[in-house]
Design an enzyme around this catalytic site. Structure first.
Site, PDB file in Angstrom:
ATOM      1  N   ARG A 261      28.629  36.423  47.055  1.00 51.53           N
ATOM      2  CA  ARG A 261      29.680  35.394  46.994  1.00 51.53           C
ATOM      3  C   ARG A 261      29.785  34.617  48.242  1.00 51.53           C
ATOM      4  NH1 ARG A 261      34.151  37.712  43.088  1.00 51.53           N
ATOM      5  NH2 ARG A 261      35.542  36.309  43.922  1.00 51.53           N
TER       6      ARG A 261
ATOM      7  N   TYR B  63      29.889  30.856  48.916  1.00 49.66           N
ATOM      8  CA  TYR B  63      31.119  30.165  48.767  1.00 49.66           C
ATOM      9  C   TYR B  63      31.875  30.498  49.985  1.00 49.66           C
ATOM     10  CZ  TYR B  63      35.402  28.933  46.353  1.00 49.66           C
ATOM     11  OH  TYR B  63      36.797  28.176  46.000  1.00 49.66           O
TER      12      TYR B  63
ATOM     13  N   GLY C 266      30.519  29.431  53.308  1.00 47.74           N
ATOM     14  CA  GLY C 266      30.538  27.790  53.215  1.00 47.74           C
ATOM     15  C   GLY C 266      31.995  27.357  53.549  1.00 47.74           C
TER      16      GLY C 266
ATOM     17  N   ASN D   9      44.032  31.860  43.471  1.00 45.74           N
ATOM     18  CA  ASN D   9      43.737  31.547  42.137  1.00 45.74           C
ATOM     19  C   ASN D   9      44.785  30.604  41.597  1.00 45.74           C
ATOM     20  OD1 ASN D   9      42.829  34.297  43.214  1.00 45.74           O
ATOM     21  ND2 ASN D   9      41.592  34.094  40.964  1.00 45.74           N
TER      22      ASN D   9
ATOM     23  N   VAL E  53      41.293  33.557  33.740  1.00 45.13           N
ATOM     24  CA  VAL E  53      42.233  33.134  32.923  1.00 45.13           C
ATOM     25  C   VAL E  53      41.700  32.186  31.783  1.00 45.13           C
ATOM     26  CG1 VAL E  53      44.362  31.411  32.611  1.00 45.13           C
ATOM     27  CG2 VAL E  53      44.106  32.806  34.624  1.00 45.13           C
TER      28      VAL E  53
ATOM     29  N   GLY F  87      40.201  47.118  35.486  1.00 42.40           N
ATOM     30  CA  GLY F  87      41.256  46.100  35.366  1.00 42.40           C
ATOM     31  C   GLY F  87      42.395  46.489  36.234  1.00 42.40           C
TER      32      GLY F  87
ATOM     33  N   GLN G 123      42.516  45.796  39.499  1.00 43.08           N
ATOM     34  CA  GLN G 123      42.325  45.045  40.735  1.00 43.08           C
ATOM     35  C   GLN G 123      43.174  43.989  40.444  1.00 43.08           C
ATOM     36  OE1 GLN G 123      40.071  45.237  38.216  1.00 43.08           O
ATOM     37  NE2 GLN G 123      38.928  43.200  38.033  1.00 43.08           N
ATOM     38  N   THR G 124      43.788  43.387  41.508  1.00 44.64           N
ATOM     39  CA  THR G 124      45.157  42.356  41.216  1.00 44.64           C
ATOM     40  C   THR G 124      44.516  40.881  41.844  1.00 44.64           C
ATOM     41  OG1 THR G 124      45.855  42.762  43.572  1.00 44.64           O
ATOM     42  CG2 THR G 124      46.629  44.371  41.950  1.00 44.64           C
ATOM     43  N   ARG G 125      45.441  39.902  40.782  1.00 38.95           N
ATOM     44  CA  ARG G 125      45.337  38.460  41.448  1.00 38.95           C
ATOM     45  C   ARG G 125      46.561  37.950  41.345  1.00 38.95           C
ATOM     46  NH1 ARG G 125      41.094  40.174  42.678  1.00 38.95           N
ATOM     47  NH2 ARG G 125      38.854  39.081  42.350  1.00 38.95           N
TER      48      ARG G 125
HETATM   49  P1  NAD Z   1      35.919  22.440  39.631  1.00 42.09           P
HETATM   50  O1  NAD Z   1      34.700  23.031  39.574  1.00 42.09           O
HETATM   51  O2  NAD Z   1      36.699  22.118  38.400  1.00 42.09           O
HETATM   52  O3  NAD Z   1      35.913  21.048  40.446  1.00 42.09           O
HETATM   53  C1  NAD Z   1      35.254  21.050  41.909  1.00 42.09           C
HETATM   54  C2  NAD Z   1      34.581  19.599  41.655  1.00 42.09           C
HETATM   55  O4  NAD Z   1      33.602  19.272  42.628  1.00 42.09           O
HETATM   56  C3  NAD Z   1      33.981  19.292  40.149  1.00 42.09           C
HETATM   57  O5  NAD Z   1      34.382  18.145  39.737  1.00 42.09           O
HETATM   58  C4  NAD Z   1      32.271  19.205  40.568  1.00 42.09           C
HETATM   59  O6  NAD Z   1      31.818  18.274  39.747  1.00 42.09           O
HETATM   60  C5  NAD Z   1      32.536  18.618  41.937  1.00 42.09           C
HETATM   61  N1  NAD Z   1      31.392  18.967  42.952  1.00 42.09           N
HETATM   62  C6  NAD Z   1      30.725  20.168  43.205  1.00 42.09           C
HETATM   63  N2  NAD Z   1      29.903  19.780  44.041  1.00 42.09           N
HETATM   64  C7  NAD Z   1      29.943  18.398  44.291  1.00 42.09           C
HETATM   65  C8  NAD Z   1      29.164  17.807  45.336  1.00 42.09           C
HETATM   66  N3  NAD Z   1      28.312  18.104  45.965  1.00 42.09           N
HETATM   67  N4  NAD Z   1      29.387  16.438  45.244  1.00 42.09           N
HETATM   68  C9  NAD Z   1      30.516  15.969  44.752  1.00 42.09           C
HETATM   69  N5  NAD Z   1      31.122  16.473  43.855  1.00 42.09           N
HETATM   70  C10 NAD Z   1      30.904  17.821  43.710  1.00 42.09           C
HETATM   71  O7  NAD Z   1      36.908  23.417  40.655  1.00 42.09           O
HETATM   72  P2  NAD Z   1      38.449  23.472  40.897  1.00 42.09           P
HETATM   73  O8  NAD Z   1      39.399  24.793  40.278  1.00 42.09           O
HETATM   74  O9  NAD Z   1      39.344  22.107  40.463  1.00 42.09           O
HETATM   75  O10 NAD Z   1      38.540  23.503  42.487  1.00 42.09           O
HETATM   76  C11 NAD Z   1      38.495  22.359  43.459  1.00 42.09           C
HETATM   77  C12 NAD Z   1      38.733  23.022  44.831  1.00 42.09           C
HETATM   78  O11 NAD Z   1      39.418  23.830  45.055  1.00 42.09           O
HETATM   79  C13 NAD Z   1      37.220  23.443  45.325  1.00 42.09           C
HETATM   80  O12 NAD Z   1      36.960  23.041  46.518  1.00 42.09           O
HETATM   81  C14 NAD Z   1      37.654  24.887  45.157  1.00 42.09           C
HETATM   82  O13 NAD Z   1      36.801  25.667  46.113  1.00 42.09           O
HETATM   83  C15 NAD Z   1      38.867  24.963  45.483  1.00 42.09           C
HETATM   84  N6  NAD Z   1      39.790  26.079  45.129  1.00 42.09           N
HETATM   85  C16 NAD Z   1      40.082  26.326  43.839  1.00 42.09           C
HETATM   86  C17 NAD Z   1      40.646  27.504  43.383  1.00 42.09           C
HETATM   87  C18 NAD Z   1      41.320  27.575  42.054  1.00 42.09           C
HETATM   88  O14 NAD Z   1      41.644  28.747  41.642  1.00 42.09           O
HETATM   89  N7  NAD Z   1      41.002  26.881  41.146  1.00 42.09           N
HETATM   90  C19 NAD Z   1      40.798  28.538  44.332  1.00 42.09           C
HETATM   91  C20 NAD Z   1      40.592  28.343  45.792  1.00 42.09           C
HETATM   92  C21 NAD Z   1      39.903  27.017  46.063  1.00 42.09           C
HETATM   93  N1  UDP Z   2      37.634  38.929  35.588  1.00 38.50           N
HETATM   94  C1  UDP Z   2      37.633  39.963  34.349  1.00 38.50           C
HETATM   95  N2  UDP Z   2      37.203  39.172  33.444  1.00 38.50           N
HETATM   96  C2  UDP Z   2      36.539  38.194  33.141  1.00 38.50           C
HETATM   97  C3  UDP Z   2      36.701  37.283  34.339  1.00 38.50           C
HETATM   98  C4  UDP Z   2      37.023  37.893  35.458  1.00 38.50           C
HETATM   99  O1  UDP Z   2      37.942  41.002  34.501  1.00 38.50           O
HETATM  100  O2  UDP Z   2      36.355  37.882  31.745  1.00 38.50           O
HETATM  101  C5  UDP Z   2      38.123  39.582  36.707  1.00 38.50           C
HETATM  102  C6  UDP Z   2      37.285  39.554  37.978  1.00 38.50           C
HETATM  103  O3  UDP Z   2      36.371  40.593  38.039  1.00 38.50           O
HETATM  104  C7  UDP Z   2      38.100  39.380  39.294  1.00 38.50           C
HETATM  105  C8  UDP Z   2      39.506  38.612  38.529  1.00 38.50           C
HETATM  106  O4  UDP Z   2      39.164  38.835  37.032  1.00 38.50           O
HETATM  107  O5  UDP Z   2      38.597  40.597  39.534  1.00 38.50           O
HETATM  108  C9  UDP Z   2      39.512  37.268  38.711  1.00 38.50           C
HETATM  109  O6  UDP Z   2      38.223  36.473  38.670  1.00 38.50           O
HETATM  110  P1  UDP Z   2      37.864  34.966  38.850  1.00 38.50           P
HETATM  111  O7  UDP Z   2      36.631  34.858  38.577  1.00 38.50           O
HETATM  112  O8  UDP Z   2      38.975  34.278  37.865  1.00 38.50           O
HETATM  113  O9  UDP Z   2      38.393  34.765  40.178  1.00 38.50           O
HETATM  114  P2  UDP Z   2      38.126  35.392  41.710  1.00 38.50           P
HETATM  115  O10 UDP Z   2      37.278  36.752  41.477  1.00 38.50           O
HETATM  116  O11 UDP Z   2      37.357  34.216  42.521  1.00 38.50           O
HETATM  117  O12 UDP Z   2      39.519  35.620  42.289  1.00 38.50           O
END
Ligand code: NAD
Ligand code: UDP
Ligand code: UDP
Length: 320
Positions: A143, A146, A149, A175, A189, A208, A210-212
């Site tokens: 991980r 990500y 980064g 999340n 989800v 299952g 673990q929490t979110r």
């Molecule tokens: P997503 O994957 O739907 O959106 C990311 C977008 O970035 C996509 O459209 C993808 O094509 C674009 N992208 C990826 N690499 C790129 C690059 N090098 N140049 C230009 N475009 C690029 O994901 P999302 O859920 O909409 O997430 C959006 C942002 O929010 C991300 O930065 C993600 O890390 C952050 N975020 C999301 C969540 C969540 O739960 N959805 C949680 C934490 C952080």
């Molecule tokens: N998870 C799961 N079944 C799935 C996908 C995810 O039990 O089909 C679990 C995963 O192991 C994690 C949680 O759900 O504990 C949230 O996972 P997700 O990938 O959505 O987000 P993140 O781990 O980045 O919070």
């Protein structure tokens, strides 16, 4: 101020497309930049006819010369399956992408907001997580591309602030779910809903327990807008998420109930470094943004299920 020129990187993604929509609704001009790695044209098709909306295919790891007033930097794959597909590119997107967008912000004197993540806390030893907690991240695990980064992007934002006095905003997203999540991106989800609708087994990783904490996308986008509108001295980081915590098994049971599915819950191996618990402390968001999420999980899931039902019923739909 309406009528601003706003750049949304990652604008064709799940959250980015909603943000573009909201910005257009409030009267702004929107430049959506995306390389379509995980985003799709389907998410923004309905915006293409709007004269204030412009779409540019571009990878943020390359320089970008445009004229804008505000930048929302969302470009980055967000789901483990996608960010682990090409981990080096993931780090480049967060780090080089941030440098380019900060360089752009510096040149045009734009305000810039970074979509950071709860993953900066790693597998947290402090619960719930306040912004002051520095986290517990494995720097070389699967991980890390990500998590590290995104951590480095935060460093860059603060250094551009300190060195160049840039107006920066950092929000740490927990999340978030809702319509337009990618059906195949492996997030919990979307996985559970698609599995339930298809009558397939619901794959709970580990036992299952673990929490979110799940935030509905409309609540989240509202917080983005409020964060961007804060005074210059407000930089964040600010946690954004819904503090109501659920076990993954509870989520599976709720999805089965709401879809009236015959699917059974099965256990599958827990991925490496999977955080055991996650819940945002949102005191800062409450105070600085006057924001609190209003959508209950049950209510948000009903809307998300309706979206996936519609998507799956479109025969031959290209899911990418
Ligand atoms: P997503 O994957 O739907 O959106 C990311 C977008 O970035 C996509 O459209 C993808 O094509 C674009 N992208 C990826 N690499 C790129 C690059 N090098 N140049 C230009 N475009 C690029 O994901 P999302 O859920 O909409 O997430 C959006 C942002 O929010 C991300 O930065 C993600 O890390 C952050 N975020 C999301 C969540 C969540 O739960 N959805 C949680 C934490 C952080
Ligand atoms: N998870 C799961 N079944 C799935 C996908 C995810 O039990 O089909 C679990 C995963 O192991 C994690 C949680 O759900 O504990 C949230 O996972 P997700 O990938 O959505 O987000 P993140 O781990 O980045 O919070
Ligand atoms: N950059 C960009 N658009 C701009 C200005 C800069 O993409 O409008 C990129 C540029 O390629 C540079 C990076 O942003 O590599 C950082 O810019 P900065 O001015 O901070 O640093 P420098 O150009 O001195 O490396």
């Amino acid at each position: 101020m309406a009528g601003k020129r706003v750049l949304v990187t990652g604008g064709a993604g799940f959250l980015g497309s909603h943000l573009c929509e909201r910005l257009l609704q409030q009267g702004d001009f929107v430049l959506c930049v995306d390389n379509f790695f995980t985003g799709t044209r389907r998410n923004i098709l309905h915006l293409l006819d709007d004269k204030r909306f412009e779409l540019m295919r571009h990878d943020v790891t390359f320089p970008l010369y445009v004229e804008v007033d505000e930048i929302y930097n969302l470009a980055c794959p967000a789901s483990p399956i996608h960010y682990q597909f090409d981990p080096v590119q993931t780090t480049k997107t967060s780090v080089i992408g941030a440098i380019n967008m900060l360089g752009l912000a510096k040149r045009v004197k734009a305000k810039i907001l970074q979509a950071s993540t709860s993953e900066v806390y790693g597998d947290p030893t402090v619960h719930p997580q306040p912004e002051e907690y520095w986290g517990n991240v494995n720097p070389f695990g699967i991980r890390a591309c990500y998590d590290e980064g995104k951590r480095c992007a935060e460093t860059l934002f603060f250094d551009y602030r300190r060195q160049h006095n840039l107006p920066i905003k950092i929000v740490r997203i927990f999340n978030t779910y809702g319509p337009r999540m990618h059906p195949n991106d492996g997030r919990v989800v979307s996985n559970f809903i698609v599995q339930a609708l298809k009558g397939e087994n619901i794959t709970v990783y580990g036992d299952g327990s673990q929490t979110r904490s799940f935030c509905y996308r409309d609540d989240l986008v509202e917080a983005f807008l409020r964060a961007m509108a804060t005074p210059r001295e407000v930089t964040g980081p600010i946690n954004i998420g819904n503090p109501k915590e659920f076990t993954i098994r509870q989520l599976a049971e709720l999805v089965i109930e709401l879809t009236a599915s015959k699917s059974k819950i099965v256990e599958a191996p827990l991925p490496a470094d999977d955080p055991k618990q996650r819940q945002p402390d949102i005191q800062k968001a409450k105070k600085l943004l006057a924001w609190t999420p209003t959508t209950e999980l049950r209510e948000g899931l009903v809307k998300t299920i309706a979206y996936f039902e519609d998507l799956l019923s479109q025969e031959g739909v290209n899911l990418h």
